[in-house]
Design a protein around this motif. Structure first.
Motif, PDB file in Angstrom:
ATOM      1  N   ALA A   9      -4.673  18.357  -4.663  1.00 55.65           N
ATOM      2  CA  ALA A   9      -4.632  17.789  -3.316  1.00 55.65           C
ATOM      3  C   ALA A   9      -4.665  16.266  -3.360  1.00 55.65           C
ATOM      4  CB  ALA A   9      -5.811  18.311  -2.488  1.00 55.65           C
ATOM      5  N   LEU A  10      -5.461  15.722  -4.285  1.00 56.80           N
ATOM      6  CA  LEU A  10      -5.507  14.268  -4.431  1.00 56.80           C
ATOM      7  C   LEU A  10      -4.158  13.735  -4.901  1.00 56.80           C
ATOM      8  CD1 LEU A  10      -6.866  11.503  -4.566  1.00 56.80           C
ATOM      9  CD2 LEU A  10      -7.788  12.133  -6.815  1.00 56.80           C
ATOM     10  N   GLU A  11      -3.563  14.392  -5.880  1.00 54.84           N
ATOM     11  CA  GLU A  11      -2.269  13.937  -6.403  1.00 54.84           C
ATOM     12  C   GLU A  11      -1.184  14.027  -5.328  1.00 54.84           C
ATOM     13  OE1 GLU A  11      -2.707  14.887 -11.168  1.00 54.84           O
ATOM     14  OE2 GLU A  11      -2.021  16.487  -9.840  1.00 54.84           O
ATOM     15  N   ALA A  12      -1.233  15.066  -4.496  1.00 57.59           N
ATOM     16  CA  ALA A  12      -0.267  15.190  -3.399  1.00 57.59           C
ATOM     17  C   ALA A  12      -0.457  14.053  -2.399  1.00 57.59           C
ATOM     18  CB  ALA A  12      -0.427  16.544  -2.707  1.00 57.59           C
ATOM     19  N   GLY A  13      -1.703  13.730  -2.106  1.00 54.78           N
ATOM     20  CA  GLY A  13      -1.990  12.627  -1.196  1.00 54.78           C
ATOM     21  C   GLY A  13      -1.527  11.295  -1.745  1.00 54.78           C
ATOM     22  N   LEU A  14      -1.701  11.084  -3.041  1.00 53.40           N
ATOM     23  CA  LEU A  14      -1.249   9.845  -3.675  1.00 53.40           C
ATOM     24  C   LEU A  14       0.273   9.707  -3.574  1.00 53.40           C
ATOM     25  CD1 LEU A  14      -3.535   9.881  -6.849  1.00 53.40           C
ATOM     26  CD2 LEU A  14      -3.629   8.221  -4.978  1.00 53.40           C
ATOM     27  N   ARG A  15       0.983  10.810  -3.781  1.00 55.62           N
ATOM     28  CA  ARG A  15       2.445  10.766  -3.653  1.00 55.62           C
ATOM     29  C   ARG A  15       2.841  10.408  -2.231  1.00 55.62           C
ATOM     30  NH1 ARG A  15       1.996  15.303  -7.110  1.00 55.62           N
ATOM     31  NH2 ARG A  15       2.109  16.751  -5.344  1.00 55.62           N
ATOM     32  N   GLU A  16       2.153  10.999  -1.266  1.00 52.24           N
ATOM     33  CA  GLU A  16       2.459  10.726   0.140  1.00 52.24           C
ATOM     34  C   GLU A  16       2.204   9.255   0.487  1.00 52.24           C
ATOM     35  OE1 GLU A  16       1.133  12.476   4.516  1.00 52.24           O
ATOM     36  OE2 GLU A  16       0.915  13.733   2.718  1.00 52.24           O
ATOM     37  N   LEU A  17       1.215   8.667  -0.152  1.00 55.01           N
ATOM     38  CA  LEU A  17       0.870   7.265   0.102  1.00 55.01           C
ATOM     39  C   LEU A  17       1.706   6.300  -0.748  1.00 55.01           C
ATOM     40  CD1 LEU A  17      -3.012   7.630   0.235  1.00 55.01           C
ATOM     41  CD2 LEU A  17      -1.499   7.073   2.168  1.00 55.01           C
ATOM     42  N   GLY A  18       2.529   6.843  -1.647  1.00 53.72           N
ATOM     43  CA  GLY A  18       3.357   5.994  -2.495  1.00 53.72           C
ATOM     44  C   GLY A  18       2.584   5.277  -3.578  1.00 53.72           C
ATOM     45  N   LEU A  19       1.495   5.887  -4.032  1.00 54.43           N
ATOM     46  CA  LEU A  19       0.658   5.289  -5.075  1.00 54.43           C
ATOM     47  C   LEU A  19       0.884   6.008  -6.399  1.00 54.43           C
ATOM     48  CD1 LEU A  19      -2.682   4.901  -3.067  1.00 54.43           C
ATOM     49  CD2 LEU A  19      -1.104   3.071  -3.721  1.00 54.43           C
TER      50      LEU A  19
END
Length: 226
Positions: free
Chosen positions: A9-19
């Protein structure tokens, strides 16, 4: 649930944030959340207890400010002060994701500053420091001051800018993380504080309004030294 189980979930969120973070940085973020949960049992660092909720309301909420901060600073090495940092949000998250930024987290509560120092030691973050002090006592002339002074749900914009003004370097800015657009707080700001951008944020998995208010001392007051 261990924070490690939240990695997808953290990795998915990072992708969504462009990080684009390294595996080490991702693991550090999860280890930081584990430390909050561990210390929370004794020191009450946050009212949020559920790991999934901590991920969205704390980690991803703080991570949403990283790209705006990097755009504002051009990715340059800077000194940042996180005021009323509490458990280190967003200061610790900034220190993990932006190793070029020297992050100081100041809080009036000793146990919270001590927690930041423990996080810095446990996660091997040489760019992170906890300070037990009132922000009003931090003077720019003593240590050169800070390029960015930030806060997250800390105080009104008037109080935040008034209390932390002495910590600003010449040319520095304030970064205030807020929920809904703080129209009343903006209208209450004195003439010596200039708002130059209100930036809307989208936090993955969090259906709530978030924004950053960017401010700086007004030019006339910079020139006069007021």
């Amino acid at each position: 649930m261990s924070a490690v189980n939240l990695k997808p979930a953290l990795e998915a969120g990072l992708r969504e944030l462009g990080l684009n973070l390294s595996d080490v940085q991702v693991d550090q973020l999860l280890a930081y959340q584990d430390l909050i949960a561990k210390w929370n049992k004794v020191y009450n660092l946050t009212a949020v207890r559920d790991p999934q909720e901590m991920l969205t309301h704390h980690l991803l909420d703080s991570l949403a400010a990283i790209q705006p901060l990097l755009r504002q600073t051009g990715g340059q090495p800077i000194k940042l002060l996180d005021v009323g940092s509490g458990g280190g949000l967003p200061g610790v998250v900034i220190a993990i994701t932006c190793p070029q930024i020297d992050v100081h987290c100041v809080d009036t509560v000793l146990k919270k500053a001590t927690f930041i120092q423990q996080v810095a030691a446990s996660l091997k973050l040489p760019n992170l420091r906890g300070i037990h002090a009132r922000v009003e006592s931090l003077k720019a002339e003593e240590g050169g001051g800070y390029d960015v002074v930030c806060s997250r749900a800390f105080a009104s914009l008037v109080d935040f800018t008034t209390w932390s003004r002495s910590a600003l370097k010449p040319g520095a800015v304030w970064m205030a993380m807020k929920g809904k657009h703080p129209a009343d707080e903006l209208s209450a700001l004195p003439a010596e504080v200039s708002v130059f951008h209100v930036e809307q944020l989208v936090v993955p998995g969090l259906e709530a309004e978030r924004c950053i208010v960017w401010l700086r001392p007004a030019p006339a007051h910079i020139a006069s030294g007021l």
